[in-house]
Write a protein that holds these residues in place. Structure first.
Motif, PDB file in Angstrom:
ATOM      1  N   ARG A 181       0.828  -1.207   0.000  1.00  0.00           N
ATOM      2  CA  ARG A 181       0.000   0.000   0.000  1.00  0.00           C
ATOM      3  C   ARG A 181       0.864   1.259   0.000  1.00  0.00           C
ATOM      4  NH1 ARG A 181      -2.291  -3.593   3.536  1.00  0.00           N
ATOM      5  NH2 ARG A 181      -4.507  -4.071   3.279  1.00  0.00           N
ATOM      6  N   ARG A 182       0.197   2.364  -0.256  1.00  0.00           N
ATOM      7  CA  ARG A 182       0.826   3.672  -0.109  1.00  0.00           C
ATOM      8  C   ARG A 182       0.346   4.239   1.232  1.00  0.00           C
ATOM      9  NH1 ARG A 182       1.236   7.867  -5.078  1.00  0.00           N
ATOM     10  NH2 ARG A 182       1.969   5.900  -5.949  1.00  0.00           N
ATOM     11  N   ILE A 183       1.242   4.202   2.217  1.00  0.00           N
ATOM     12  CA  ILE A 183       0.901   4.594   3.582  1.00  0.00           C
ATOM     13  C   ILE A 183       1.642   5.869   3.941  1.00  0.00           C
ATOM     14  CG2 ILE A 183       1.108   3.934   6.014  1.00  0.00           C
ATOM     15  CD1 ILE A 183       0.707   1.024   5.089  1.00  0.00           C
ATOM     16  N   ALA A 184       0.915   6.816   4.493  1.00  0.00           N
ATOM     17  CA  ALA A 184       1.511   8.074   4.937  1.00  0.00           C
ATOM     18  C   ALA A 184       1.384   8.171   6.448  1.00  0.00           C
ATOM     19  CB  ALA A 184       0.826   9.264   4.266  1.00  0.00           C
ATOM     20  N   GLY A 185       2.138   9.087   7.021  1.00  0.00           N
ATOM     21  CA  GLY A 185       2.040   9.250   8.463  1.00  0.00           C
ATOM     22  C   GLY A 185       2.883  10.401   8.957  1.00  0.00           C
ATOM     23  N   THR A 186       2.650  10.747  10.209  1.00  0.00           N
ATOM     24  CA  THR A 186       3.403  11.816  10.843  1.00  0.00           C
ATOM     25  C   THR A 186       3.548  11.500  12.321  1.00  0.00           C
ATOM     26  OG1 THR A 186       3.539  14.233  11.070  1.00  0.00           O
ATOM     27  CG2 THR A 186       1.377  13.241  11.404  1.00  0.00           C
ATOM     28  N   GLY A 187       4.505  12.128  12.953  1.00  0.00           N
ATOM     29  CA  GLY A 187       4.729  11.901  14.382  1.00  0.00           C
ATOM     30  C   GLY A 187       6.207  11.914  14.709  1.00  0.00           C
ATOM     31  N   THR A 188       6.539  12.527  15.821  1.00  0.00           N
ATOM     32  CA  THR A 188       7.914  12.460  16.302  1.00  0.00           C
ATOM     33  C   THR A 188       8.160  11.083  16.901  1.00  0.00           C
ATOM     34  OG1 THR A 188       7.334  13.242  18.529  1.00  0.00           O
ATOM     35  CG2 THR A 188       7.845  14.921  16.866  1.00  0.00           C
ATOM     36  N   ILE A 189       9.417  10.760  17.150  1.00  0.00           N
ATOM     37  CA  ILE A 189       9.726   9.494  17.808  1.00  0.00           C
ATOM     38  C   ILE A 189      10.937   9.689  18.702  1.00  0.00           C
ATOM     39  CG2 ILE A 189      11.347   8.485  16.131  1.00  0.00           C
ATOM     40  CD1 ILE A 189       9.517   5.878  16.507  1.00  0.00           C
ATOM     41  N   THR A 190      10.958   8.937  19.780  1.00  0.00           N
ATOM     42  CA  THR A 190      12.116   8.919  20.672  1.00  0.00           C
ATOM     43  C   THR A 190      12.834   7.587  20.505  1.00  0.00           C
ATOM     44  OG1 THR A 190      10.799   8.012  22.491  1.00  0.00           O
ATOM     45  CG2 THR A 190      10.955  10.412  22.340  1.00  0.00           C
ATOM     46  N   ALA A 191      14.026   7.504  21.057  1.00  0.00           N
ATOM     47  CA  ALA A 191      14.828   6.286  20.899  1.00  0.00           C
ATOM     48  C   ALA A 191      14.132   5.057  21.476  1.00  0.00           C
ATOM     49  CB  ALA A 191      16.196   6.478  21.556  1.00  0.00           C
ATOM     50  N   ASP A 192      13.236   5.253  22.460  1.00  0.00           N
ATOM     51  CA  ASP A 192      12.531   4.100  23.032  1.00  0.00           C
ATOM     52  C   ASP A 192      11.237   3.786  22.285  1.00  0.00           C
ATOM     53  OD1 ASP A 192      10.782   6.082  23.825  1.00  0.00           O
ATOM     54  OD2 ASP A 192      10.935   5.685  25.970  1.00  0.00           O
ATOM     55  N   GLY A 193      10.974   4.518  21.184  1.00  0.00           N
ATOM     56  CA  GLY A 193       9.828   4.190  20.345  1.00  0.00           C
ATOM     57  C   GLY A 193       8.547   4.923  20.660  1.00  0.00           C
ATOM     58  N   THR A 194       8.598   5.933  21.513  1.00  0.00           N
ATOM     59  CA  THR A 194       7.398   6.706  21.832  1.00  0.00           C
ATOM     60  C   THR A 194       7.091   7.683  20.701  1.00  0.00           C
ATOM     61  OG1 THR A 194       7.857   6.561  24.203  1.00  0.00           O
ATOM     62  CG2 THR A 194       6.335   8.289  23.484  1.00  0.00           C
ATOM     63  N   VAL A 195       5.841   7.703  20.265  1.00  0.00           N
ATOM     64  CA  VAL A 195       5.409   8.589  19.185  1.00  0.00           C
ATOM     65  C   VAL A 195       4.754   9.826  19.783  1.00  0.00           C
ATOM     66  CG1 VAL A 195       3.868   8.839  17.194  1.00  0.00           C
ATOM     67  CG2 VAL A 195       5.104   6.686  17.568  1.00  0.00           C
ATOM     68  N   GLY A 196       5.169  11.002  19.304  1.00  0.00           N
ATOM     69  CA  GLY A 196       4.659  12.254  19.848  1.00  0.00           C
ATOM     70  C   GLY A 196       3.921  13.084  18.817  1.00  0.00           C
ATOM     71  N   ALA A 197       3.138  14.043  19.317  1.00  0.00           N
ATOM     72  CA  ALA A 197       2.327  14.915  18.469  1.00  0.00           C
ATOM     73  C   ALA A 197       3.204  15.910  17.716  1.00  0.00           C
ATOM     74  CB  ALA A 197       1.301  15.654  19.329  1.00  0.00           C
ATOM     75  N   VAL A 198       2.655  16.421  16.597  1.00  0.00           N
ATOM     76  CA  VAL A 198       3.437  17.300  15.740  1.00  0.00           C
ATOM     77  C   VAL A 198       2.716  18.569  15.310  1.00  0.00           C
ATOM     78  CG1 VAL A 198       4.940  15.526  14.813  1.00  0.00           C
ATOM     79  CG2 VAL A 198       2.709  15.901  13.770  1.00  0.00           C
ATOM     80  N   GLY A 199       1.391  18.552  15.193  1.00  0.00           N
ATOM     81  CA  GLY A 199       0.646  19.705  14.713  1.00  0.00           C
ATOM     82  C   GLY A 199       0.439  19.677  13.211  1.00  0.00           C
ATOM     83  N   GLY A 200      -0.535  20.475  12.755  1.00  0.00           N
ATOM     84  CA  GLY A 200      -0.814  20.571  11.325  1.00  0.00           C
ATOM     85  C   GLY A 200      -1.390  19.317  10.713  1.00  0.00           C
ATOM     86  N   VAL A 201      -2.035  18.473  11.526  1.00  0.00           N
ATOM     87  CA  VAL A 201      -2.464  17.160  11.065  1.00  0.00           C
ATOM     88  C   VAL A 201      -3.507  17.252   9.951  1.00  0.00           C
ATOM     89  CG1 VAL A 201      -3.776  15.117  11.761  1.00  0.00           C
ATOM     90  CG2 VAL A 201      -1.872  15.889  13.148  1.00  0.00           C
ATOM     91  N   GLN A 202      -4.453  18.176  10.049  1.00  0.00           N
ATOM     92  CA  GLN A 202      -5.503  18.261   9.022  1.00  0.00           C
ATOM     93  C   GLN A 202      -4.923  18.585   7.655  1.00  0.00           C
ATOM     94  OE1 GLN A 202      -8.586  20.929  10.298  1.00  0.00           O
ATOM     95  NE2 GLN A 202      -9.063  19.756  12.122  1.00  0.00           N
ATOM     96  N   LEU A 203      -3.947  19.480   7.608  1.00  0.00           N
ATOM     97  CA  LEU A 203      -3.316  19.807   6.334  1.00  0.00           C
ATOM     98  C   LEU A 203      -2.469  18.647   5.834  1.00  0.00           C
ATOM     99  CD1 LEU A 203      -2.226  23.502   7.042  1.00  0.00           C
ATOM    100  CD2 LEU A 203      -4.229  22.717   5.778  1.00  0.00           C
ATOM    101  N   LYS A 204      -1.827  17.941   6.743  1.00  0.00           N
ATOM    102  CA  LYS A 204      -0.994  16.800   6.354  1.00  0.00           C
ATOM    103  C   LYS A 204      -1.843  15.656   5.801  1.00  0.00           C
ATOM    104  CE  LYS A 204       2.840  17.807   9.479  1.00  0.00           C
ATOM    105  NZ  LYS A 204       3.628  17.371  10.641  1.00  0.00           N
ATOM    106  N   GLU A 205      -3.033  15.459   6.369  1.00  0.00           N
ATOM    107  CA  GLU A 205      -3.947  14.455   5.817  1.00  0.00           C
ATOM    108  C   GLU A 205      -4.270  14.767   4.355  1.00  0.00           C
ATOM    109  OE1 GLU A 205      -7.050  12.866   9.094  1.00  0.00           O
ATOM    110  OE2 GLU A 205      -7.091  15.031   8.761  1.00  0.00           O
ATOM    111  N   GLN A 206      -4.517  16.038   4.079  1.00  0.00           N
ATOM    112  CA  GLN A 206      -4.849  16.436   2.710  1.00  0.00           C
ATOM    113  C   GLN A 206      -3.673  16.211   1.765  1.00  0.00           C
ATOM    114  OE1 GLN A 206      -7.058  20.227   2.364  1.00  0.00           O
ATOM    115  NE2 GLN A 206      -7.236  20.189   4.588  1.00  0.00           N
TER     116      GLN A 206
END
Length: 261
Positions: A181-206
Motif C-alpha cells: 500500500r501507499r501509507i503516509a504518516g506523521t509523528g515524532t519518535i524517541t529512541a525508546d519508540g514513543t510517538v509524539g504529536a506534531v501539529g498541522g495534522v488536518q493539512l498533512k492528511e490532505q
C-alpha cells in the motif's frame, strides 16, 4: 436647508470612523502565517536523485509499497499578510491561519532554517536508534544514513523508523510493512519508540490523500484534529508507539480490526 439632528450627525461621524478603522485594519499587516498542505516523500524511495535511506553493515531487502512522510508549507516569516488574507483562509479547508510566532518562534530566516535542520537531524538519529533497538541490531555495526532535502523539523521520525525497519526486516515473515500500500504518516519518535504529536495534522492528511495515500498514521493525541476533516478515502489510524504502529500495520495486512480515531 434640511434639518439634521445632533444624533444623526453623531451617527454619521461614528460611521465614518468605523469605516476608517476597518479600512486601516484591512490594510495593516498582521503577525500571522498561512499554512497549506506541503510536499510528501516516500522514505523507501529517492529524493532529488538520492535514496532517502542508505544502510551499511547489514543486508537490506527490496520493498514494495510506499511509506510517505508529510509536511505543511507556510508563508515566509517576512510575508506581509492582512485581514483579507486571514478571512479568505478562514473559510478554506486547505489553508490554516496560524500565529507567526508558532511557526517561526524568532530569529532570522537563517537561524530558523538552522533550527529546523537541527531538529531534523535529531529526529533522524532518534529514528535510527528506535529502529535498531527494535531489531536488536548494534548501531556500532549497522550504519544508517538518512537524506531528505528541503525538509526540516522532527515530524518525520515515525516514518523514518518504519522505513528503516522495512528496509532491513520487513514484517518478519518475508513481506513488507506496507502490504504493497501507499501509507503516509506523521509523528515524532524517541529512541525508546514513543510517538509524539506534531501539529498541522488536518493539512498533512490532505497532502497524504492528494499524493495517493489510503492510510494515514497519526499520533493518538491528535485524533480529534485528524477526524475533524478527514479526506474521503483516507483511513486514519492512531498510534502512541512504534510497537503500536507495527501492530496496526500487521492487522491491516491480515484483515484484522485496526484502531481508528
Amino acid at each position: 436647508m434640511p434639518y439634521v439632528s445632533s444624533r444623526a450627525r453623531i451617527l454619521s461621524v461614528c460611521s465614518a470612523l468605523v469605516v476608517a478603522l476597518i479600512a486601516v485594519a484591512a490594510l495593516a499587516p498582521l503577525p500571522i502565517t498561512i499554512a497549506v498542505p506541503g510536499l510528501t516523500a516516500n522514505v523507501l524511495g529517492s529524493n532529488n536523485g538520492q535514496p532517502v535511506i542508505t544502510i551499511a553493515g547489514a543486508k537490506t531487502r527490496t520493498t514494495s509499497g510506499q511509506l510517505r512522510m508529510v509536511t505543511i508549507a507556510a508563508t515566509e516569516p517576512n510575508a506581509s499578510l492582512h485581514l483579507t488574507d486571514a478571512i479568505k483562509a478562514w473559510f478554506r479547508t486547505d489553508e490554516a491561519v496560524m500565529p507567526r510566532s508558532a511557526v517561526y518562534p524568532g530569529g532570522s530566516v537563517q537561524q530558523i532554517n538552522r533550527q529546523n535542520a537541527a531538529e531534523m537531524k535529531q529526529s533522524q538519529d532518534a529514528a535510527t536508534a528506535a529502529a535498531l533497538r527494535y531489531l536488536h541490531m548494534s548501531p556500532s555495526r549497522v550504519k544508517v544514513t538518512l537524506k531528505l532535502a528541503d525538509v526540516g523539523g522532527p515530524s518525520a521520525g515515525l516514518m523514518f523508523t518504519l522505513g528503516i525497519i522495512d528496509s532491513l526486516h520487513g514484517n518478519g515473515k518475508g513481506g513488507d510493512l506496507t502490504g504493497g500500500r501507499r501509507i503516509a504518516g506523521t509523528g515524532t519518535i524517541t529512541a525508546d519508540g514513543t510517538v509524539g504529536a506534531v501539529g498541522g495534522v488536518q493539512l498533512k492528511e490532505q497532502a497524504a490523500r492528494r499524493d495517493g495515500a489510503a492510510v494515514f498514521l497519526v499520533p493518538q493525541a491528535e485524533c480529534s484534529d485528524a477526524k475533524a476533516i478527514t479526506p474521503a478515502g483516507l483511513q486514519v489510524i492512531p498510534v502512541t508507539s512504534l510497537d503500536g504502529a507495527l501492530a496496526a500495520l500487521s492487522s491491516l495486512n491480515s484483515g484484522s480490526t485496526v484502531p481508528s480515531c
